[in-house]
Enzyme design. Structure first.
Site, short mmCIF file in Angstrom:
data_model
loop_
_atom_site.label_atom_id
_atom_site.label_comp_id
_atom_site.label_asym_id
_atom_site.label_seq_id
_atom_site.Cartn_x
_atom_site.Cartn_y
_atom_site.Cartn_z
N LYS A 12 13.33 -60.84 53.52
CA LYS A 12 12.50 -60.73 52.15
C LYS A 12 11.21 -61.65 52.17
O LYS A 12 10.80 -61.63 53.07
CB LYS A 12 13.41 -61.09 50.82
CG LYS A 12 14.77 -60.25 50.82
CD LYS A 12 15.41 -60.31 49.57
CE LYS A 12 16.89 -59.64 49.64
NZ LYS A 12 17.58 -59.65 48.25
N HIS A 99 14.36 -50.28 49.14
CA HIS A 99 15.15 -51.33 48.86
C HIS A 99 15.15 -51.56 47.14
O HIS A 99 13.95 -51.04 46.67
CB HIS A 99 14.79 -52.90 49.32
CG HIS A 99 15.61 -53.79 49.15
ND1 HIS A 99 15.75 -54.45 48.00
CD2 HIS A 99 16.60 -54.41 50.03
CE1 HIS A 99 16.71 -55.70 48.06
NE2 HIS A 99 17.09 -55.55 49.20
N SER A 215 25.12 -59.97 48.64
CA SER A 215 25.86 -61.14 48.78
C SER A 215 26.97 -61.14 49.74
O SER A 215 28.06 -61.94 49.53
CB SER A 215 26.60 -61.44 47.22
OG SER A 215 25.46 -61.75 46.31
P1 PGA Z 1 21.64 -60.66 49.44
O1 PGA Z 1 20.59 -59.41 49.67
O2 PGA Z 1 22.61 -60.72 50.68
O3 PGA Z 1 20.75 -61.85 49.07
O4 PGA Z 1 22.69 -60.41 48.15
C1 PGA Z 1 21.05 -58.22 50.23
C2 PGA Z 1 19.72 -57.40 50.27
O5 PGA Z 1 19.01 -57.69 49.25
O6 PGA Z 1 19.53 -56.63 51.13
#
Ligand code: PGA
Length: 257
Positions: A12, A99, A215
């Site tokens: 990200k 996304h 997560s």
């Molecule tokens: P996260 O994000 O593992 O921090 O929940 C997953 C994603 O958005 O691809």
């Protein structure tokens, strides 16, 4: 069935130059299963793509986090997939599209995502295409309807699915620490596979990799990986940490399934 386990790391909008170098050295030093067992793709912010591409060990690949819907030109702030120009030319084989952070914060519609996926594929990029429902949608019982509509908008523009990995990422599980249970993930993955069987072809249904995101951590990945229709993960927060290596290693679970 021969679907190779896939682990994507979605960094990200995170990381300084120093942090990126540290993550890359952790990845390069990590002892992970061979490329026959797991495909690993990390997705840094655009500005770090060349650095990561040139320093990451070649067994791992690099993805962009977005690309423009068509050829480059007067599109301030965008990056093109076009072979003559940017991502493909830089040797970046993958891109994440659709996304939920872009769908929800930047109002990317199902149709727009479908067009982007089609354009990126047409230029030779491989695509991690994301779908997923919000908490309200899950609670109102429309999860499958939502992810089917998101997938159909891609299917309307795409005929060859060989270079697509579908990421099921329930919005309520992203960055919240509230992971879907293995049963919840398996249920949606299996229904998505049924959707491909009914609407695309039995071959695509059997071969498309459907990965889970939301997560995922070193602590929960093995249980999720054991589910028959979970073909890997798209990992956000934990992909910035050494536990990403453990998540890559969860590919071994498939050997015992
Ligand atoms: P996260 O994000 O593992 O921090 O929940 C997953 C994603 O958005 O691809």
């Amino acid at each position: 069935m021969g679907r190779k386990f896939f682990v994507g790391g979605n960094w990200k909008c995170n990381g300084t130059g120093e942090e990126v170098k540290k993550i890359v050295s952790t990845l390069n030093a990590g002892e992970v299963p061979s490329g026959d067992v797991v495909e690993v793709v990390v997705s840094p912010p655009f500005v770090f793509l060349p650095l990561v591409k040139s320093t990451l060990k070649p067994d791992f690949h690099v993805a962009a986090q977005n690309c423009w819907v068509k050829k480059g030109g007067a599109f301030t702030g965008e990056i093109s997939a076009d072979i003559a120009e940017m991502l493909v030319n830089l040797g970046i084989p993958w891109v994440i599209l659709g996304h939920s952070e872009r769908r929800l914060l930047l109002n990317e519609s199902n149709e727009f995502v479908g067009e982007k996926v089609a354009y990126a594929l047409s230029k030779g990029l491989k695509v991690i295409a994301c779908v997923g429902e919000t908490l309200e949608q899950r609670e109102s019982g429309s999860t499958m309807e939502v992810v089917a509509a998101q997938t159909k908008a891609i299917a309307d523009k795409v005929s060859n699915w060989a270079n697509v990995v579908l990421a099921y990422e329930p919005v309520w599980a992203i960055g919240t620490g509230k992971v879907a249970t293995p049963a919840q993930a398996q249920e949606v993955h299996s229904e998505l596979r049924n959707w491909f069987q009914a609407n695309i072809s039995p071959e695509v249904a059997a071969t498309i990799r459907i990965i889970y995101g939301g997560s995922v951590s070193g602590a929960n990945c093995k249980e999720l990986a054991a589910k028959p229709d979970v073909d890997g993960f798209l990992v956000g927060g934990a992909s910035l940490k050494p536990e990403f290596i453990d998540i890559i290693k969860s590919a071994e679970v498939k050997k015992n399934c």
